[in-house]
Design a protein around this motif. Sequence first.
Motif, PDB file in Angstrom:
ATOM      1  N   ALA A  53       0.848  -1.200   0.000  1.00 26.83           N
ATOM      2  CA  ALA A  53       0.000   0.000   0.000  1.00 26.83           C
ATOM      3  C   ALA A  53       0.874   1.237   0.000  1.00 26.83           C
ATOM      4  N   VAL A  54       0.525   2.132  -0.878  1.00 25.67           N
ATOM      5  CA  VAL A  54       1.288   3.374  -0.980  1.00 25.67           C
ATOM      6  C   VAL A  54       0.471   4.482  -0.346  1.00 25.67           C
ATOM      7  N   LYS A  55       1.020   5.055   0.627  1.00 22.67           N
ATOM      8  CA  LYS A  55       0.296   6.134   1.304  1.00 22.67           C
ATOM      9  C   LYS A  55       0.548   7.455   0.572  1.00 22.67           C
ATOM     10  N   GLY A  74      -2.457   2.247 -12.111  1.00 16.88           N
ATOM     11  CA  GLY A  74      -1.043   2.162 -12.471  1.00 16.88           C
ATOM     12  C   GLY A  74      -0.687   3.005 -13.675  1.00 16.88           C
ATOM     13  N   GLN A  75      -1.479   4.058 -13.952  1.00 16.30           N
ATOM     14  CA  GLN A  75      -1.262   4.917 -15.117  1.00 16.30           C
ATOM     15  C   GLN A  75      -0.868   6.327 -14.682  1.00 16.30           C
ATOM     16  N   LYS A  76      -0.071   6.974 -15.539  1.00 14.64           N
ATOM     17  CA  LYS A  76       0.336   8.343 -15.261  1.00 14.64           C
ATOM     18  C   LYS A  76      -0.645   9.329 -15.890  1.00 14.64           C
ATOM     19  N   GLY A  77      -0.756  10.485 -15.273  1.00 17.55           N
ATOM     20  CA  GLY A  77      -1.645  11.511 -15.798  1.00 17.55           C
ATOM     21  C   GLY A  77      -1.288  12.871 -15.228  1.00 17.55           C
ATOM     22  N   HIS A  78      -2.167  13.857 -15.481  1.00 18.15           N
ATOM     23  CA  HIS A  78      -1.960  15.212 -14.985  1.00 18.15           C
ATOM     24  C   HIS A  78      -3.216  15.698 -14.270  1.00 18.15           C
ATOM     25  N   LEU A 132      -3.557   8.938  -5.255  1.00 15.93           N
ATOM     26  CA  LEU A 132      -2.609   9.653  -6.099  1.00 15.93           C
ATOM     27  C   LEU A 132      -1.198   9.562  -5.540  1.00 15.93           C
ATOM     28  N   LEU A 133      -0.253   9.389  -6.448  1.00  9.89           N
ATOM     29  CA  LEU A 133       1.170   9.387  -6.076  1.00  9.89           C
ATOM     30  C   LEU A 133       1.852  10.473  -6.880  1.00  9.89           C
ATOM     31  N   PHE A 134       2.464  11.445  -6.202  1.00 11.74           N
ATOM     32  CA  PHE A 134       3.097  12.581  -6.878  1.00 11.74           C
ATOM     33  C   PHE A 134       4.343  12.134  -7.640  1.00 11.74           C
TER      34      PHE A 134
END
Length: 784
Positions: free
Chosen positions: A631-633, A651-655, A681-683
């Motif tokens: 788990a990613v906090k 698991g996809q990147k976006g803006h 969300l992961l920055f």
Amino acid sequence: MHNKAMRTLEFHKIKEQLLTFASSSIGKEKAQQLEPSVDFQEVVKWQEETDEAAKAFRLRGNVPLGGIFDIRPHAKRAQIGGMLSPGELMEISSTIRAGRVLERFIAELIEDGHELPLIAEYMNAFSPQQDLQKLINNAISENGEVMDSASEKLRALRNQLRTNEARVREKLESMIRSSNAQKMLSDAIITIRNDRFVIPVKQEYRSSYGGIIHDQSSSGQTLFIEPQVIVQLNNVLQETRVLEQQEIERILIELSAAVGEHTHELLQNVKILAHIDFMFAKAKYAKKLKASKPLLNNEGRVKLFKAKHPLIPPDVVVANDIFLGEDFTTIVITGPNTGGKTVTLKTIGLCTLMAQAGLQIPAIDGSEAAVFRSVYADIGDEQSIEQSLSTFSSHMVNIVDILKQMDHDSLVLFDELGAGTDPQEGAALAISILDEVYKRGARVIATTHYPELKAYGYNRQGVINASVEFDIETLSPTYRLLIGVPGRSNAFEISKRLGLNESVIENARGYIGADTNKVENMIASLEESRKQAEEDREEANDYLKQSEKLHKDLQKQIMEYYDEKDSMIDKAAREASEIVEKAKREAEEVISELRKLALEKNAEVKEHELIEARRRIEESAPAVKKSKKAAVKAEKREWQPGDEVKVITFGQKGHIVEKVSSDEWQVQIGIMKMKVKESDLLFIKSEKPKETKHLATVRGKDYHVSLELDLRGERFETALSRVEKYIDDALLAGYPRVSIIHGKGTGALRQGVQEYLRNHRSVKKIRFGEAGEGGTGVTVVEFK
């Protein structure tokens, strides 16, 4: 077909252009005789022939059609016993050879898997005549001379000629090298007069040599004398020449008789070669025009997409969409002069004539042409400043003739209908004429200045108004045809742009009736609405296409995901089963050894042996690897629009686009926008400040590439360019396979795309789509 209409539409200029692409005189003759056909099946066959020739030309880039001559007069003369010249015989041999080369060329294409049934049918009827060609080539050289090898007798005679000539020259050379020669001869040379060797002797020494005088110089000071000592040698030489000529004539008569025996086959070959040359001339002309094969119908339906006038230079011609015969059978084009109305008439007229003549038309793929029984055109000098009564009379003579002959299977083109007389009477005549043509069921396009005809299109079913667009800003026509929008007068707007006083313009408006003003205002409103509707439609189409592609891509990706998931589950189950089986075998071995120890020692097993056995059993148990995914906090930070993030769930990147609520943000992934909670969300990084200079954009692995490429409606060259770029993008995106939609159509686009893909270094395999994937209209590409 109406000859006057063909002259009016300048079909003869189309034939003149076509002539330049024929390779032989017989091909040019065939092109010169070209006439549109009214037989639907014949037109279909002609179009298929042109398409096959275009396919062969496209596959090889060139067609061997050199060395073909019109040998029909030679063959017919030989048939009646005439003697052919060496040059004529050589032309027959060259034509036979050219046909055999072409025959091999077509056979190689067919062996490579290309279907050319119509061309193959013609070439199957070709008679190679190899023996006749060999017979001629053994006797006649490429320069058109009878060779020594033509017969043994001719070889012997020519050897004798060379020997006798050498003797004569040797005798004369001894004479001109003598001590007295410089004094008695005008020049120390040997020449020929009347086929006999002579020397130039000065007048005063004529008696010194004797013999025969054959000629004298213009001044009379030099005589060309055959000395007495070589008269006999010259006689022998002349006799041998006569025998040589007799033998040459015998050989030519023999060869001519051989040609005469095969006259029928040779004439058939000429007919075939002329038609093949003509077919390829049409294909080359189509390439020059960037033309396409039209779909054909005999129901009077015309659909031309991006059609261009074939006689206008390509750098200035404007493409237009022209439709007729489905929702409406009559088009009335209104508007001022120099707008392109007449060009539109000639474009549809010429495209129809070209299609019925078996020529491909200057429009994009998918265009449709009708086969009419007759085409009529009354097109005068639309740029004439003064139209007198005689001009009106001339137009009416044409119109009367057209009305007498036309029927429901006709295409009628009227330019400036009713012009040249009183406006009210002219408009009334125009309406009446259009009514008459419409009643008979013909397809008609008419241009006019009369505002009364603008209302005609609104009041009649099956009739539609049209106009040619005019740009008020640039004070020039755009030449774009606007079907459904009547033309309006731009006189006031043009005058205003040119600086005419506003009060003068307003005063002029007062002289126009209220009804006319209403019509003009309505037309202006229609034009504005049309432009806005076109912009909205284009924008909506873009969104729709993006949505459809995204939907298809997501569906395919989901299917691939589930396929991969099922495959991995099956693989894991098999591996787990193998591990369990291995563990069972290990446990059985441990128990077996324990029993063996107990029996051998006849005592209880020691504690340390049990511990060792337990260790072995534990080691045999399968080791379960814990998932690396943890788990990613979400970091506690201030999110900003433009931040690049990773959506953990997908698991996809976006803006980040904008904030939706206290703990939700709108995130754009590719072309898709969605709401995502902060906790998901992961920055990654913040948006870089915009630079003033535009740098070149490099598409990386995150660039969205569709899993499908749609080529329908594209020209062949443009389609191949798009395929090349798309394959590179798909390879960069790491796709294992993609689909290319080319449609079924004539098969030319499909063939070209598949030829390109087969030769691509990164393509592993190609196949047609399954029933649910589009069938033969789709090619599925798998990469290495």
